[in-house]
Design a protein around this motif. Sequence first.
Motif, PDB file in Angstrom:
ATOM      1  N   LYS A 193       0.813  -1.214   0.000  1.00  0.00           N
ATOM      2  CA  LYS A 193       0.000   0.000   0.000  1.00  0.00           C
ATOM      3  C   LYS A 193       0.845   1.263   0.000  1.00  0.00           C
ATOM      4  N   ILE A 194       2.135   1.153   0.295  1.00  0.00           N
ATOM      5  CA  ILE A 194       3.014   2.316   0.320  1.00  0.00           C
ATOM      6  C   ILE A 194       3.533   2.609  -1.087  1.00  0.00           C
ATOM      7  N   PRO A 195       4.036   3.825  -1.339  1.00  0.00           N
ATOM      8  CA  PRO A 195       4.520   4.172  -2.680  1.00  0.00           C
ATOM      9  C   PRO A 195       5.671   3.292  -3.146  1.00  0.00           C
ATOM     10  N   LEU A 196       5.670   3.027  -4.448  1.00  0.00           N
ATOM     11  CA  LEU A 196       6.680   2.176  -5.077  1.00  0.00           C
ATOM     12  C   LEU A 196       7.544   3.008  -6.023  1.00  0.00           C
ATOM     13  N   ILE A 197       8.850   3.023  -5.747  1.00  0.00           N
ATOM     14  CA  ILE A 197       9.836   3.688  -6.607  1.00  0.00           C
ATOM     15  C   ILE A 197      10.526   2.634  -7.448  1.00  0.00           C
ATOM     16  N   VAL A 198      10.810   2.959  -8.714  1.00  0.00           N
ATOM     17  CA  VAL A 198      11.565   2.062  -9.582  1.00  0.00           C
ATOM     18  C   VAL A 198      12.683   2.859 -10.251  1.00  0.00           C
ATOM     19  N   GLY A 199      13.887   2.296 -10.255  1.00  0.00           N
ATOM     20  CA  GLY A 199      15.019   2.964 -10.890  1.00  0.00           C
ATOM     21  C   GLY A 199      16.001   1.965 -11.471  1.00  0.00           C
ATOM     22  N   GLY A 200      16.926   2.473 -12.260  1.00  0.00           N
ATOM     23  CA  GLY A 200      17.969   1.647 -12.847  1.00  0.00           C
ATOM     24  C   GLY A 200      17.644   1.171 -14.245  1.00  0.00           C
ATOM     25  N   GLY A 201      18.499   1.501 -15.201  1.00  0.00           N
ATOM     26  CA  GLY A 201      18.346   1.002 -16.563  1.00  0.00           C
ATOM     27  C   GLY A 201      17.221   1.638 -17.355  1.00  0.00           C
ATOM     28  N   ILE A 202      16.731   2.776 -16.918  1.00  0.00           N
ATOM     29  CA  ILE A 202      15.634   3.456 -17.616  1.00  0.00           C
ATOM     30  C   ILE A 202      16.228   4.622 -18.413  1.00  0.00           C
ATOM     31  N   HIS A 203      16.190   4.487 -19.739  1.00  0.00           N
ATOM     32  CA  HIS A 203      16.858   5.461 -20.604  1.00  0.00           C
ATOM     33  C   HIS A 203      15.976   6.005 -21.713  1.00  0.00           C
ATOM     34  N   THR A 204      14.817   5.403 -21.945  1.00  0.00           N
ATOM     35  CA  THR A 204      14.003   5.784 -23.094  1.00  0.00           C
ATOM     36  C   THR A 204      12.584   6.155 -22.666  1.00  0.00           C
ATOM     37  N   PRO A 205      11.888   6.944 -23.498  1.00  0.00           N
ATOM     38  CA  PRO A 205      10.486   7.249 -23.192  1.00  0.00           C
ATOM     39  C   PRO A 205       9.630   5.992 -23.099  1.00  0.00           C
ATOM     40  N   GLU A 206       9.924   4.985 -23.922  1.00  0.00           N
ATOM     41  CA  GLU A 206       9.155   3.742 -23.901  1.00  0.00           C
ATOM     42  C   GLU A 206       9.323   3.015 -22.579  1.00  0.00           C
ATOM     43  N   GLN A 207      10.532   3.042 -22.021  1.00  0.00           N
ATOM     44  CA  GLN A 207      10.755   2.405 -20.720  1.00  0.00           C
ATOM     45  C   GLN A 207      10.014   3.153 -19.613  1.00  0.00           C
ATOM     46  N   ILE A 208       9.989   4.474 -19.696  1.00  0.00           N
ATOM     47  CA  ILE A 208       9.232   5.253 -18.718  1.00  0.00           C
ATOM     48  C   ILE A 208       7.753   4.910 -18.806  1.00  0.00           C
ATOM     49  N   ARG A 209       7.217   4.879 -20.019  1.00  0.00           N
ATOM     50  CA  ARG A 209       5.800   4.542 -20.214  1.00  0.00           C
ATOM     51  C   ARG A 209       5.489   3.169 -19.650  1.00  0.00           C
ATOM     52  N   ASP A 210       6.299   2.180 -20.004  1.00  0.00           N
ATOM     53  CA  ASP A 210       6.027   0.810 -19.572  1.00  0.00           C
ATOM     54  C   ASP A 210       6.183   0.653 -18.063  1.00  0.00           C
ATOM     55  N   THR A 211       7.134   1.362 -17.472  1.00  0.00           N
ATOM     56  CA  THR A 211       7.359   1.265 -16.027  1.00  0.00           C
ATOM     57  C   THR A 211       6.205   1.883 -15.255  1.00  0.00           C
ATOM     58  N   TYR A 212       5.726   3.018 -15.706  1.00  0.00           N
ATOM     59  CA  TYR A 212       4.543   3.612 -15.077  1.00  0.00           C
ATOM     60  C   TYR A 212       3.322   2.714 -15.238  1.00  0.00           C
ATOM     61  N   ARG A 213       3.106   2.224 -16.436  1.00  0.00           N
ATOM     62  CA  ARG A 213       1.929   1.386 -16.701  1.00  0.00           C
ATOM     63  C   ARG A 213       1.968   0.097 -15.888  1.00  0.00           C
ATOM     64  N   ALA A 214       3.184  -0.396 -15.603  1.00  0.00           N
ATOM     65  CA  ALA A 214       3.314  -1.622 -14.815  1.00  0.00           C
ATOM     66  C   ALA A 214       2.929  -1.392 -13.355  1.00  0.00           C
ATOM     67  N   GLY A 215       2.992  -0.122 -12.902  1.00  0.00           N
ATOM     68  CA  GLY A 215       2.576   0.149 -11.535  1.00  0.00           C
ATOM     69  C   GLY A 215       3.513   1.000 -10.712  1.00  0.00           C
ATOM     70  N   ALA A 216       4.634   1.445 -11.281  1.00  0.00           N
ATOM     71  CA  ALA A 216       5.531   2.319 -10.524  1.00  0.00           C
ATOM     72  C   ALA A 216       4.840   3.634 -10.207  1.00  0.00           C
ATOM     73  N   ASP A 217       4.972   4.097  -8.979  1.00  0.00           N
ATOM     74  CA  ASP A 217       4.453   5.404  -8.595  1.00  0.00           C
ATOM     75  C   ASP A 217       5.459   6.505  -8.902  1.00  0.00           C
ATOM     76  N   ILE A 218       6.724   6.176  -8.714  1.00  0.00           N
ATOM     77  CA  ILE A 218       7.812   7.141  -8.896  1.00  0.00           C
ATOM     78  C   ILE A 218       8.911   6.479  -9.714  1.00  0.00           C
ATOM     79  N   ILE A 219       9.406   7.167 -10.719  1.00  0.00           N
ATOM     80  CA  ILE A 219      10.543   6.692 -11.502  1.00  0.00           C
ATOM     81  C   ILE A 219      11.732   7.605 -11.220  1.00  0.00           C
ATOM     82  N   ILE A 220      12.907   6.994 -11.049  1.00  0.00           N
ATOM     83  CA  ILE A 220      14.147   7.733 -10.848  1.00  0.00           C
ATOM     84  C   ILE A 220      15.102   7.402 -11.993  1.00  0.00           C
ATOM     85  N   VAL A 221      15.689   8.425 -12.613  1.00  0.00           N
ATOM     86  CA  VAL A 221      16.716   8.200 -13.627  1.00  0.00           C
ATOM     87  C   VAL A 221      18.020   8.837 -13.169  1.00  0.00           C
ATOM     88  N   GLY A 222      19.122   8.132 -13.423  1.00  0.00           N
ATOM     89  CA  GLY A 222      20.429   8.629 -13.029  1.00  0.00           C
ATOM     90  C   GLY A 222      21.366   8.744 -14.210  1.00  0.00           C
TER      91      GLY A 222
END
Length: 244
Positions: A193-222
């Motif tokens: 029930k708490i927020p879910l952050i996902v990071g690492g290996g995210i470099h493209t708009p398609e990866q951002i879209r798919d990661t959000y759609r999968a259920g990530a609440d927050i995406i971090i890019v480095g």
Amino acid sequence: MIYPDIRDKLRSGKMFGFLVDPDKHNRESLAELTGAAESGRVDFILVGGSLVSGSVDETVAILKESTDLPVVLFPGNVLQISPRADAILLLSLISGRNPEFLIGNHVVAAPLLSKTRLEIIPTGYILIENGRTTSVEYMSNTKPIPGDKIDLAVATAMAGEMLGHKLIYLEAGSGARESVNGKMISAVRSHIKIPLIVGGGIHTPEQIRDTYRAGADIIIVGSAIEQGSASLEPLLKEVEAHKS
């Protein structure tokens, strides 16, 4: 307060953040980065890394001069603490069994943290296998959860929530060949029930879209932010589509 603000923002959309490694940025690149961040599509900036020889305090100070966005510590060790930041993700590496990264470093840091005004945000940190050995895996002397062991990731995230962590962070690691599996993200999201952050290996708009759609609440890019602001615009446009 940053954590209540996270909960409030997630009621209406997704969130997005940059991860700044002090070793890979200078004053000029930080100014460029904060310029891109001020677009309204970035919610906060994390500072830290697995192996940082540069000054975290100096990096935080430069960021605070350049932006009003929250600056949050993402410490790889107890040396990466700056009282100038707004908050700290107090990471417990719950996917591993190294006591130093489960509680040991936290005991050392606690007296120092108690003397600061940093907002403490306990975070269950889960390292996921991504096809190569990452710095965090090497430095923490822990093995990541295999990418196909979804049930293990789910149980670990559930345990983290039960232990009182306020965030769960699924991490493929800096420079990861593969981002976290969408099926794993969806499974973890459906069991906590708490927020879910996902990071690492995210470099493209398609990866951002798919990661959000999968259920990530927050995406971090480095790593993606180290190539300059021009390369960020396609990513930020995709982020914007998920903000509300």
